[in-house]
Design an enzyme around this catalytic site. Structure first.
Site, short mmCIF file in Angstrom:
data_model
loop_
_atom_site.label_atom_id
_atom_site.label_comp_id
_atom_site.label_asym_id
_atom_site.label_seq_id
_atom_site.Cartn_x
_atom_site.Cartn_y
_atom_site.Cartn_z
N GLY A 12 4.10 -33.00 -45.93
CA GLY A 12 3.13 -33.84 -46.66
C GLY A 12 2.81 -35.17 -46.00
O GLY A 12 2.42 -36.11 -46.70
N SER A 13 2.92 -35.26 -44.68
CA SER A 13 2.56 -36.54 -44.06
C SER A 13 1.05 -36.77 -44.13
O SER A 13 0.61 -37.91 -44.29
CB SER A 13 3.07 -36.63 -42.62
OG SER A 13 2.35 -35.77 -41.78
N ASN A 14 0.26 -35.71 -44.05
CA ASN A 14 -1.19 -35.88 -44.21
C ASN A 14 -1.53 -36.23 -45.66
O ASN A 14 -2.41 -37.05 -45.90
CB ASN A 14 -1.94 -34.62 -43.77
CG ASN A 14 -2.06 -34.56 -42.26
OD1 ASN A 14 -2.85 -35.27 -41.66
ND2 ASN A 14 -1.22 -33.74 -41.63
N LYS A 65 -2.23 -11.20 -55.06
CA LYS A 65 -2.83 -12.38 -54.43
C LYS A 65 -3.99 -12.90 -55.27
O LYS A 65 -4.20 -14.09 -55.41
CB LYS A 65 -3.30 -12.02 -53.01
CG LYS A 65 -3.97 -13.16 -52.29
CD LYS A 65 -4.04 -12.93 -50.80
CE LYS A 65 -4.80 -14.05 -50.11
NZ LYS A 65 -4.44 -14.28 -48.74
N MET A 90 0.26 -23.24 -45.95
CA MET A 90 0.57 -22.14 -45.04
C MET A 90 0.25 -20.77 -45.64
O MET A 90 1.01 -19.82 -45.48
CB MET A 90 2.02 -22.24 -44.56
CG MET A 90 2.22 -23.44 -43.64
SD MET A 90 0.99 -23.47 -42.30
CE MET A 90 1.60 -24.78 -41.26
N ARG A 91 -0.89 -20.69 -46.32
CA ARG A 91 -1.35 -19.40 -46.83
C ARG A 91 -2.82 -19.23 -46.50
O ARG A 91 -3.57 -20.20 -46.56
CB ARG A 91 -1.21 -19.34 -48.36
CG ARG A 91 0.15 -18.97 -48.74
CD ARG A 91 0.34 -18.85 -50.21
NE ARG A 91 1.77 -18.76 -50.43
CZ ARG A 91 2.47 -17.65 -50.28
NH1 ARG A 91 1.88 -16.52 -49.97
NH2 ARG A 91 3.77 -17.66 -50.47
N ASN A 107 -10.14 -28.12 -43.55
CA ASN A 107 -8.78 -27.89 -43.05
C ASN A 107 -8.53 -28.78 -41.83
O ASN A 107 -9.47 -29.13 -41.11
CB ASN A 107 -8.63 -26.42 -42.63
CG ASN A 107 -7.25 -26.09 -42.11
OD1 ASN A 107 -6.23 -26.50 -42.69
ND2 ASN A 107 -7.17 -25.38 -41.00
N HIS A 109 -6.31 -28.89 -38.26
CA HIS A 109 -5.56 -28.02 -37.38
C HIS A 109 -5.06 -28.84 -36.19
O HIS A 109 -5.85 -29.57 -35.57
CB HIS A 109 -6.43 -26.85 -36.91
CG HIS A 109 -5.67 -25.86 -36.09
ND1 HIS A 109 -4.78 -24.97 -36.65
CD2 HIS A 109 -5.62 -25.67 -34.75
CE1 HIS A 109 -4.22 -24.26 -35.69
NE2 HIS A 109 -4.71 -24.66 -34.53
C1 GAR Z 1 -0.16 -30.60 -39.81
O1 GAR Z 1 0.17 -30.88 -38.48
C2 GAR Z 1 -1.35 -29.67 -39.89
O2 GAR Z 1 -2.28 -29.88 -38.85
C3 GAR Z 1 -0.67 -28.33 -39.74
O3 GAR Z 1 0.47 -28.44 -40.56
C4 GAR Z 1 0.95 -29.77 -40.47
C5 GAR Z 1 1.30 -30.25 -41.85
O4 GAR Z 1 2.00 -31.46 -41.74
N1 GAR Z 1 -1.51 -27.25 -40.12
C6 GAR Z 1 -1.56 -26.09 -39.48
O5 GAR Z 1 -0.85 -25.82 -38.52
C7 GAR Z 1 -2.58 -25.09 -40.02
N2 GAR Z 1 -2.76 -24.02 -39.12
P1 GAR Z 1 2.23 -32.39 -43.00
O6 GAR Z 1 2.83 -31.49 -44.10
O7 GAR Z 1 3.18 -33.43 -42.55
O8 GAR Z 1 0.90 -32.95 -43.42
#
Ligand code: GAR
Length: 202
Positions: A12-14, A65, A90-91, A107, A109
């Site tokens: 959850g840093s984003n 689902k 992650m789904r 999203n 990436h």
């Molecule tokens: C982030 O780096 C995001 O770009 C990646 O998961 C991480 C979540 O980090 N997403 C993917 O790889 C999607 N394919 P966070 O939980 O610290 O925000």
């Protein structure tokens, strides 16, 4: 004011970067909901601390689902969500779900799409030996890591960089780029024409 829902499964840093942007007034939106599918995720504690409403929707609690996604949609409707922000969720969302919120799901990436799609993009880029990688924010369409690109930013991989150093550089970019992209959406400044996203002047 627009209502946003962040979908996250892990750290959850984003999510935190978005909370910070909303609290500081940089992002004029209401963070109405966190949708999380993992009861052990650290993001849950961050949401509680910041008093963001949580919808914990676990796949194993539903027989299909479709029922799982219907459960999510119910929460989105109850909270009048305008924009879905995937931040490490992650789904893979079904075609029906993406259609129901077409043009309103974005999203992030951790690579320069279309390179290094998938769940381990930072490691994959590091191991491949590319000299430049980066971050992509894009609209979600029916194919994974594929929709029209909103913003990208790059980072150089230096010979001394470890995987952890690269991860840190990538996350730093993400935490700046995601609130910026959400802001553009909220201000109505993103115009999608086929695969291209035009950023309108403010
Ligand atoms: C982030 O780096 C995001 O770009 C990646 O998961 C991480 C979540 O980090 N997403 C993917 O790889 C999607 N394919 P966070 O939980 O610290 O925000």
């Amino acid at each position: 004011m627009k209502n946003i829902a962040v979908f996250a499964s892990g750290r959850g840093s984003n999510f935190s970067a978005i909370v910070k942007a909303v609290k500081s007034g940089k992002l004029r939106a209401r963070l109405s909901l966190l949708v999380c599918d993992n009861s052990k995720a650290a993001v849950l504690g961050k949401a509680r601390k910041n008093k963001v409403r949580i919808a914990l929707v676990k796949r194993e609690d539903f027989s299909s689902k479709q029922e799982f996604e219907d459960g999510i949609i119910k929460n989105l409707r109850e909270n009048k969500v305008d924009l879905i922000v995937l931040a490490g969720f992650m789904r893979i969302l079904s075609r029906e779900f993406v259609r129901a919120y077409s043009g309103r799901i974005i999203n992030i990436h951790p690579a320069l799409l279309p390179s290094f799609k998938g769940a381990h993009a930072i490691k994959d880029a590091f191991e491949y030996g590319v000299k430049v990688t980066g971050v992509t924010v894009h609209f979600v369409d029916e194919k994974t890591d594929h929709g029209p690109i909103i913003l990208q930013d790059s980072v150089r991989i230096m010979p001394k960089d470890t995987l952890m150093a690269l991860e840190n550089k990538i996350h730093k970019i993400e935490h700046r780029l995601y609130p910026q992209a959400i802001g553009l959406f909220i201000k109505g400044r993103l115009k999608v024409k086929g695969r291209k996203v035009e950023i309108l002047k403010s």
